[in-house]
Write a protein that holds these residues in place. Structure first.
Motif, mmCIF file in Angstrom:
data_model
loop_
_atom_site.group_PDB
_atom_site.id
_atom_site.type_symbol
_atom_site.label_atom_id
_atom_site.label_comp_id
_atom_site.label_asym_id
_atom_site.label_seq_id
_atom_site.Cartn_x
_atom_site.Cartn_y
_atom_site.Cartn_z
ATOM 1 N N GLU A 178 0.821 -1.211 0.000
ATOM 2 C CA GLU A 178 0.000 0.000 0.000
ATOM 3 C C GLU A 178 0.853 1.260 0.000
ATOM 4 O O GLU A 178 0.472 2.269 -0.589
ATOM 5 C CB GLU A 178 -0.953 -0.011 1.200
ATOM 6 N N LEU A 179 2.007 1.223 0.675
ATOM 7 C CA LEU A 179 2.929 2.358 0.577
ATOM 8 C C LEU A 179 3.376 2.538 -0.879
ATOM 9 O O LEU A 179 3.516 3.667 -1.358
ATOM 10 C CB LEU A 179 4.137 2.133 1.478
ATOM 11 N N ALA A 180 3.593 1.420 -1.570
ATOM 12 C CA ALA A 180 3.941 1.491 -2.991
ATOM 13 C C ALA A 180 2.774 2.038 -3.802
ATOM 14 O O ALA A 180 2.967 2.818 -4.742
ATOM 15 C CB ALA A 180 4.334 0.105 -3.503
ATOM 16 N N ASN A 181 1.557 1.634 -3.438
ATOM 17 C CA ASN A 181 0.377 2.151 -4.126
ATOM 18 C C ASN A 181 0.218 3.653 -3.921
ATOM 19 O O ASN A 181 -0.354 4.353 -4.755
ATOM 20 C CB ASN A 181 -0.878 1.440 -3.619
ATOM 21 N N ILE A 182 0.695 4.145 -2.764
ATOM 22 C CA ILE A 182 0.616 5.572 -2.475
ATOM 23 C C ILE A 182 1.675 6.338 -3.269
ATOM 24 O O ILE A 182 1.382 7.336 -3.933
ATOM 25 C CB ILE A 182 0.789 5.827 -0.966
ATOM 26 N N SER A 183 2.909 5.865 -3.191
ATOM 27 C CA SER A 183 4.017 6.602 -3.807
ATOM 28 C C SER A 183 4.168 6.309 -5.298
ATOM 29 O O SER A 183 4.533 7.204 -6.078
ATOM 30 C CB SER A 183 5.327 6.265 -3.093
ATOM 31 N N GLY A 184 3.877 5.063 -5.709
ATOM 32 C CA GLY A 184 4.111 4.661 -7.097
ATOM 33 C C GLY A 184 3.346 5.464 -8.132
ATOM 34 O O GLY A 184 3.948 5.998 -9.080
ATOM 35 N N GLY A 293 -5.955 7.571 -2.674
ATOM 36 C CA GLY A 293 -6.851 6.473 -2.339
ATOM 37 C C GLY A 293 -6.127 5.333 -1.653
ATOM 38 O O GLY A 293 -6.675 4.692 -0.742
ATOM 39 N N SER A 294 -4.886 5.104 -2.056
ATOM 40 C CA SER A 294 -4.129 3.986 -1.486
ATOM 41 C C SER A 294 -3.709 4.220 -0.046
ATOM 42 O O SER A 294 -3.288 3.278 0.626
ATOM 43 C CB SER A 294 -2.893 3.711 -2.349
ATOM 44 N N ILE A 295 -3.802 5.448 0.430
ATOM 45 C CA ILE A 295 -3.541 5.693 1.849
ATOM 46 C C ILE A 295 -4.497 4.855 2.696
ATOM 47 O O ILE A 295 -4.147 4.387 3.780
ATOM 48 C CB ILE A 295 -3.683 7.193 2.172
ATOM 49 N N GLY A 296 -5.700 4.651 2.191
ATOM 50 C CA GLY A 296 -6.656 3.793 2.886
ATOM 51 C C GLY A 296 -6.149 2.372 3.026
ATOM 52 O O GLY A 296 -6.399 1.713 4.048
ATOM 53 N N GLY A 297 -5.427 1.886 2.014
ATOM 54 C CA GLY A 297 -4.861 0.543 2.104
ATOM 55 C C GLY A 297 -3.809 0.442 3.183
ATOM 56 O O GLY A 297 -3.753 -0.543 3.932
ATOM 57 N N LEU A 298 -2.974 1.470 3.294
ATOM 58 C CA LEU A 298 -1.972 1.479 4.357
ATOM 59 C C LEU A 298 -2.649 1.502 5.725
ATOM 60 O O LEU A 298 -2.269 0.760 6.634
ATOM 61 C CB LEU A 298 -1.056 2.690 4.203
ATOM 62 N N ALA A 299 -3.672 2.345 5.845
ATOM 63 C CA ALA A 299 -4.417 2.395 7.106
ATOM 64 C C ALA A 299 -5.083 1.060 7.400
ATOM 65 O O ALA A 299 -5.119 0.601 8.557
ATOM 66 C CB ALA A 299 -5.466 3.507 7.058
ATOM 67 N N PHE A 342 -13.073 14.577 -8.380
ATOM 68 C CA PHE A 342 -11.766 14.289 -7.780
ATOM 69 C C PHE A 342 -11.902 13.821 -6.331
ATOM 70 O O PHE A 342 -11.417 12.724 -5.988
ATOM 71 C CB PHE A 342 -10.853 15.509 -7.875
ATOM 72 N N PRO A 343 -12.553 14.587 -5.435
ATOM 73 C CA PRO A 343 -12.667 14.095 -4.051
ATOM 74 C C PRO A 343 -13.492 12.824 -3.939
ATOM 75 O O PRO A 343 -13.224 11.974 -3.083
ATOM 76 C CB PRO A 343 -13.334 15.256 -3.308
ATOM 77 N N LEU A 344 -14.501 12.675 -4.811
ATOM 78 C CA LEU A 344 -15.329 11.468 -4.781
ATOM 79 C C LEU A 344 -14.487 10.233 -5.113
ATOM 80 O O LEU A 344 -14.608 9.180 -4.457
ATOM 81 C CB LEU A 344 -16.478 11.606 -5.776
ATOM 82 N N LEU A 345 -13.629 10.358 -6.098
ATOM 83 C CA LEU A 345 -12.772 9.238 -6.487
ATOM 84 C C LEU A 345 -11.731 8.928 -5.416
ATOM 85 O O LEU A 345 -11.380 7.769 -5.197
ATOM 86 C CB LEU A 345 -12.090 9.551 -7.815
ATOM 87 N N VAL A 346 -11.250 9.957 -4.739
ATOM 88 C CA VAL A 346 -10.288 9.740 -3.654
ATOM 89 C C VAL A 346 -10.950 8.999 -2.499
ATOM 90 O O VAL A 346 -10.383 8.049 -1.938
ATOM 91 C CB VAL A 346 -9.699 11.084 -3.171
ATOM 92 N N VAL A 347 -12.178 9.424 -2.139
ATOM 93 C CA VAL A 347 -12.917 8.748 -1.061
ATOM 94 C C VAL A 347 -13.183 7.291 -1.428
ATOM 95 O O VAL A 347 -13.016 6.383 -0.600
ATOM 96 C CB VAL A 347 -14.238 9.482 -0.772
#
Length: 441
Positions: A178-184, A293-299, A342-347
């Motif tokens: 998930e960190l990779a999903n965030i940064s990648g 969005g991937s920050i949710g995966g890390l959480a 944009f915010p809808l897709l992030v949520v």
């Protein structure tokens, strides 16, 4: 997108299991946190970089196809189908073959093949020769190598750590993913803007080479199965399938994961066209949506142990399935409200990633815990065949439907199908249990 689901609790056959040849084995691995285990850390470090590189390419190749080669909806569907076709075509025999081989060596060769195949894309682009069929061919080759790598990757964990550290290992690996999903994706969007999509792929080539080197430095304590312990390939494939489908809990998990993956793939296939053409976003904005969005995966990876202790391991399965299948509806909804797209897709990405990680860590740990070592490769391959084998079919269907009824309508069909996927685990015995069964020895 959920990865898989699997096995049951049958007798463990020690033939061909992991044996110690050096001082540090899974049985003798350091107690306490896995951050003290050098062998695990060596493998983990290489995988961390490779995961980032993989995310860069997952953004760069669709951007290359849509913006530089002007791919149609059907061509994008065909490209996505080529990337995952290997799970349908070679998924089952790969598991049987991997159970006969040393998994670390399989992963090394897979990294070498993936790096070599991807390297051809920037070279072809530099020579002004790149065409869509080259993308199909590279996607197919990388997909085949990924089948062998991923099945080995999931099967090798129990041989690197103690049994009571499997959940911790999966949690750390998923958190890293998930960190990779965030940064990648963010890195990929920046690289695409800086050096164009074809040359951004070079970053992935470098990370696969790094992963290969890390695997060379990882101690290998696994021994190949004795020839007398091998049956004909079809018989071994059948043994893996019977193991997976011989347990009601695993059948239901595979059902939910497979249905969810089918309809999620329909949406994900057309996502580059949806974001870049329908919504008019830039590649950098597209990468930022994936990253946030991937920050949710890390959480989710961090929160999973606490949630499991709170509601129970078994109940975490249907709870997470209901959540990730419901929130999928926010994706096509963004087209209805473009001002807040944009915010809808992030949520949507945040909640979806969080709950998918809760689901995956729980069910992957369950299957690794109860599967005999000699069956791990076939178990993972059988599950991948069922839950990822549907993806090339879904990708082709998405391309056809996108051409016929349009991109947004196809994504609504995908969202509606994902709602149905949760039924397999919602209607079942998970609610009446707190913990999932352990292996029977």
């Amino acid at each position: 997108m959920p990865q898989s689901g699997d096995p049951s609790a049958a007798a463990d056959d020690p033939v061909g299991s992991i044996e110690a040849t050096e001082p540090t084995t899974a049985r003798d691995a350091p107690r306490g946190s896995l951050w003290r285990d050098r062998n695990f850390i060596t493998m983990w470090s290489g995988q961390a970089l490779a995961q980032v590189g993989s995310q860069v390419t997952e953004l760069a190749i669709p951007v290359l196809a849509v913006l530089l080669l002007h791919a149609t909806e059907f061509e994008v569907g065909l490209l996505n189908a080529a990337a995952v076709a290997a799970f349908l075509v070679v998924g089952l025999p790969a598991g049987a073959w991997i159970d006969r081989m040393r998994k670390r060596r399989v992963m090394i060769w897979a990294d070498a093949v993936r790096a070599t195949a991807l390297l051809t894309l920037p070279l072809l682009w530099w020579a002004d020769l790149l065409e869509m069929w080259h993308l199909y061919a590279v996607a197919l080759v990388v997909g085949i190598a990924t089948v062998f790598f991923d099945v080995s990757y999931q099967s090798i964990i129990p041989s690197l750590v103690r049994e009571n550290q499997i959940a911790e290992a999966n949690g750390k690996l998923e958190a890293t993913r998930e960190l990779a999903n965030i940064s990648g994706p963010a890195l990929g969007g920046w690289l695409i803007g800086l050096i164009t999509a074809p040359f951004a792929i070079l970053a992935t080539v470098g990370t696969y080479i790094t992963s290969l080197i890390a695997l060379l430095l990882t101690r290998d304590h696994e021994q190949s199965r004795a020839p007398e312990d091998r049956a004909p390939i079809l018989q071994e494939i059948g043994e893996g399938l019977r193991w997976v489908f011989g347990n009601e809990l695993l059948r239901r998990i595979v059902g939910t994961t497979g249905i969810s993956n089918f309809f999620n793939t329909m949406s994900f296939t057309l996502l580059p066209i949806f974001l870049l053409r329908e919504l008019g976003l830039t590649p950098a904005a597209m990468g930022l949506i994936f990253s946030l969005g991937s920050i949710g995966g890390l959480a989710g990876a961090v929160a999973t142990p606490h949630i499991v202790r709170w509601i129970g391991e078994a109940r975490a399965i249907p709870v997470s399935a209901v959540a990730f299948s419901t929130v999928a509806c926010l994706l096509p909804l963004a087209a209805t409200f473009p001002a807040v797209a944009f915010p809808l897709l992030v949520v949507q990405g945040f909640i979806g990633s969080f709950t998918v990680l809760l689901y995956n860590i729980t069910q992957v740990t369950f299957r690794q815990r109860i599967t005999p070592p000699r069956l791990l490769g076939r178990m993972n391959a059988s599950v991948r065949f069922c839950v990822w084998g549907v993806m090339p079919i879904a990708a082709l269907l998405a391309g056809a439907l996108g051409t016929w009824v349009g991109v947004v309508a196809t994504m609504w069909i995908g969202a509606a199908g994902q709602l149905l996927s949760a039924l397999c685990v919602v209607i079942g015995p998970f609610w009446t249990m707190r913990q999932l069964p352990d292996a029977q020895h």
